[in-house]
Design a protein around this motif. Structure first.
Motif, PDB file in Angstrom:
ATOM      1  N   UNK A 442       0.770  -1.236   0.082  1.00 38.24           N
ATOM      2  CA  UNK A 442       0.009   0.042   0.027  1.00 38.24           C
ATOM      3  C   UNK A 442       0.988   1.302   0.060  1.00 38.24           C
ATOM      4  N   UNK A 443       1.693   1.281   0.907  1.00 39.26           N
ATOM      5  CA  UNK A 443       2.827   2.544   0.777  1.00 39.26           C
ATOM      6  C   UNK A 443       3.509   2.651  -0.213  1.00 39.26           C
ATOM      7  N   UNK A 444       3.993   1.361  -0.831  1.00 42.56           N
ATOM      8  CA  UNK A 444       4.875   1.584  -2.260  1.00 42.56           C
ATOM      9  C   UNK A 444       3.894   2.150  -3.352  1.00 42.56           C
ATOM     10  N   UNK A 445       2.669   1.868  -3.382  1.00 39.64           N
ATOM     11  CA  UNK A 445       1.897   2.140  -4.210  1.00 39.64           C
ATOM     12  C   UNK A 445       1.545   3.931  -4.208  1.00 39.64           C
ATOM     13  N   UNK A 446       1.717   4.263  -2.973  1.00 37.64           N
ATOM     14  CA  UNK A 446       1.513   5.740  -2.601  1.00 37.64           C
ATOM     15  C   UNK A 446       2.618   6.392  -3.261  1.00 37.64           C
ATOM     16  N   UNK A 447       3.896   5.838  -2.954  1.00 41.25           N
ATOM     17  CA  UNK A 447       5.114   6.215  -3.431  1.00 41.25           C
ATOM     18  C   UNK A 447       5.014   6.599  -5.058  1.00 41.25           C
ATOM     19  N   UNK A 448       4.428   5.670  -5.657  1.00 37.73           N
ATOM     20  CA  UNK A 448       4.186   5.445  -7.333  1.00 37.73           C
ATOM     21  C   UNK A 448       3.484   6.735  -7.669  1.00 37.73           C
ATOM     22  N   UNK A 449       2.354   6.964  -6.794  1.00 41.01           N
ATOM     23  CA  UNK A 449       1.462   8.067  -7.087  1.00 41.01           C
ATOM     24  C   UNK A 449       2.297   9.505  -7.008  1.00 41.01           C
ATOM     25  N   UNK A 450       3.160   9.513  -6.047  1.00 39.73           N
ATOM     26  CA  UNK A 450       3.834  10.916  -5.753  1.00 39.73           C
ATOM     27  C   UNK A 450       5.092  10.878  -7.274  1.00 39.73           C
ATOM     28  N   UNK A 451       5.586   9.818  -7.559  1.00 40.24           N
ATOM     29  CA  UNK A 451       6.560   9.823  -8.650  1.00 40.24           C
ATOM     30  C   UNK A 451       5.898  10.399 -10.074  1.00 40.24           C
ATOM     31  N   UNK A 452       4.557   9.701 -10.293  1.00 40.61           N
ATOM     32  CA  UNK A 452       3.686  10.069 -11.501  1.00 40.61           C
ATOM     33  C   UNK A 452       3.353  11.427 -11.573  1.00 40.61           C
TER      34      UNK A 452
END
Length: 485
Positions: A442-452
């Motif tokens: 879940x936290x990894x996906x949140x980091x992907x959102x920030x990068x995108x």
């Protein structure tokens, strides 16, 4: 005695710091793993034959293991089958952390491809065969599974769990089609056009070579995995709350439409099957990063744009992260059904070219679509973790999760997290239970959102520049060096 198997020399080699412990369960106390239906009817007739094949396979694996350097391989052969010691007891992996912590991992890998061609398993790190050999081997394997899908009606698992109105009509039509193809397959087999379909062919090691009885598949763990729930309405509620807040994503109508079609399709096809849904989602979620890398490489090869080399590194780290998410879902059995593999892999190829088209038109559009998908993944995993907290805390983590989050390449783990907070306070997540695993995802996906998001507003450029500056050696007389001295 780290890095040694304490029970049988024929078992796969382990990572340094990994050992096995007896689980103390009877090898005949549980039913055989799905999809080997009707297996019990065939055990007595084929026990001796299968036991001989299991012994031959064990001897072959032992010779193969002794002839090459030790490397990671802790899989169970045959769709979730555990390794047995000399007394017929199950053995599980125990991993020792760098700080001395001991973590017991999930005893079985329930993935369809368990044992070959995957990370930390047999053939990991080897050079693949040629295109035609790989394709032919995969065709034979999948065609055999396709036949089993119709003959033993594996679709019934979907129809019994999927109760939404749209799915009921599809289930009724699907049942008629399955019955028809099953009759055709049986007829071709009786006419000797197709080979005999042996339910044990995919899981010879499921039979205890000493007793001739079916080995346990840790059905207690599988039953608990089957009881995990995901409320689609609650996921949409989370997304709605996020969309009216400061995390709202503005997208063109056709981007939003493609995104909604994907999400609604997941709700319909994977209702009440969260692990399979996550496996599909992670199979597709890797594709944008392949697309971005392909386009950046193409621009470099044509001599149009070479300033994106560092961005390629970020996208590769993102794909490496998604790959481990995918491997985790496979180890939990998310890819067991043929129809799920068929849908996910074809959707992934289609998705790859869609993102290529978006990137050709506008990189920002491609990143915008990925931000929507990653945001949905974050909401989905968050709801799943919150609604299954106690169940997840009672289950051990898969080995691949422990390898990635506690023993893997931390440089790769840190590289896909480009925000200033992630750089200043690197994440070092715990991985003691399956609850930790899904919380980490879940936290990894949140980091992907920030990068995108950073790729759309070009703040990624400043973040990469700051990362370069942080890694650059400081002069001897600089304040930072003087302070540290």
């Amino acid at each position: 005695m780290l890095g040694q198997n304490l029970h049988t020399p024929s078992s796969p080699l382990l990572h340094p710091g990994t050992t096995r412990s007896a689980a103390g369960r009877s090898a005949t106390s549980r039913a055989s793993p799905r999809p080997l239906k009707r297996t019990r009817l065939l055990v007595n007739a084929q026990a001796q034959k299968t036991a001989e094949r299991a012994e031959q396979a064990a001897e072959k694996n032992a010779k193969k293991a002794s002839s090459r350097p030790a490397r990671s391989s802790t899989s169970r052969s045959g769709n979730g089958t555990p390794t047995l010691d000399a007394d017929g007891n199950d053995v599980c992996d125990v991993v020792f952390g760098a700080n001395g912590d001991v973590t017991q991992v999930m005893c079985c890998d329930y993935g369809f491809r368990s044992g070959f061609g995957r990370l930390y398993q047999d053939q990991f790190g080897e050079i693949p065969k040629n295109f035609f050999s790989l394709g032919w081997e995969n065709f034979k394997r999948e065609f055999r599974q396709l036949r089993k899908t119709f003959r033993y009606n594996e679709f019934n698992q979907i129809s019994t769990s999927n109760s939404n109105p749209l799915s009921k009509g599809g289930n009724w039509l699907g049942a008629k089609i399955v019955k028809g193809f099953a009759s055709i397959d049986e007829g071709l087999e009786n006419a000797n056009i197709l080979g005999s379909l042996d339910p044990l062919a995919e899981g010879e090691a499921m039979v205890n070579a000493q007793t001739g009885e079916l080995a346990t598949d840790y059905s207690d763990v599988r039953e608990r995995l089957g009881k995990l729930e995901l409320n689609d309405a609650a996921v949409w509620k989370r997304e709605h709350e996020r969309s009216i807040g400061d995390q709202a994503v503005t997208s063109p109508w056709w981007i939003k439409g493609a995104y909604l079609a994907l999400c609604i399709g997941l709700d319909v096809i994977y209702a009440k099957r969260p692990i399979q849904r996550f496996w599909f989602l992670e199979t597709v979620a890797r594709m944008p990063y392949f697309s971005y890398i392909s386009m950046l490489h193409l621009y470099e090869s044509l001599g149009w744009w070479r300033a994106g080399a560092e961005l390629r590194k970020v996208h590769f780290a993102e794909e490496w992260n998604e790959l481990h998410h995918l491997q985790i879902m496979e180890s939990l059995g998310g890819d067991q059904l043929w129809i799920d593999r068929f849908l996910a892999q074809h959707a992934a190829v289609f998705y790859y070219w869609v993102i290529i088209l978006f990137f050709v038109l506008s990189p920002s559009l491609a990143y915008n679509f990925s931000e929507l998908v990653e945001g949905h993944a974050t909401d989905t995993y968050a709801e799943f973790v919150d609604s299954n907290a106690e169940k997840l805390k009672a289950l051990p983590p898969p080995l691949v999760a422990l390898e990635y989050y506690t023993r893997g390449d931390l440089y790769m783990f840190d590289s896909f997290q480009t925000s200033a907070h992630a750089r200043s306070t690197p994440r070092r997540p715990s991985c003691k239970t399956l609850y930790d695993v899904f919380s980490n995802i879940r936290d990894d996906e949140a980091e992907h959102v920030k990068t995108m998001k950073a790729c759309q507003d070009y703040s990624i450029v400043d973040e990469m520049a700051q990362r370069r500056e942080e890694k650059r050696p400081k002069p001897v007389d600089s304040p930072e060096v003087s302070k540290s001295a």
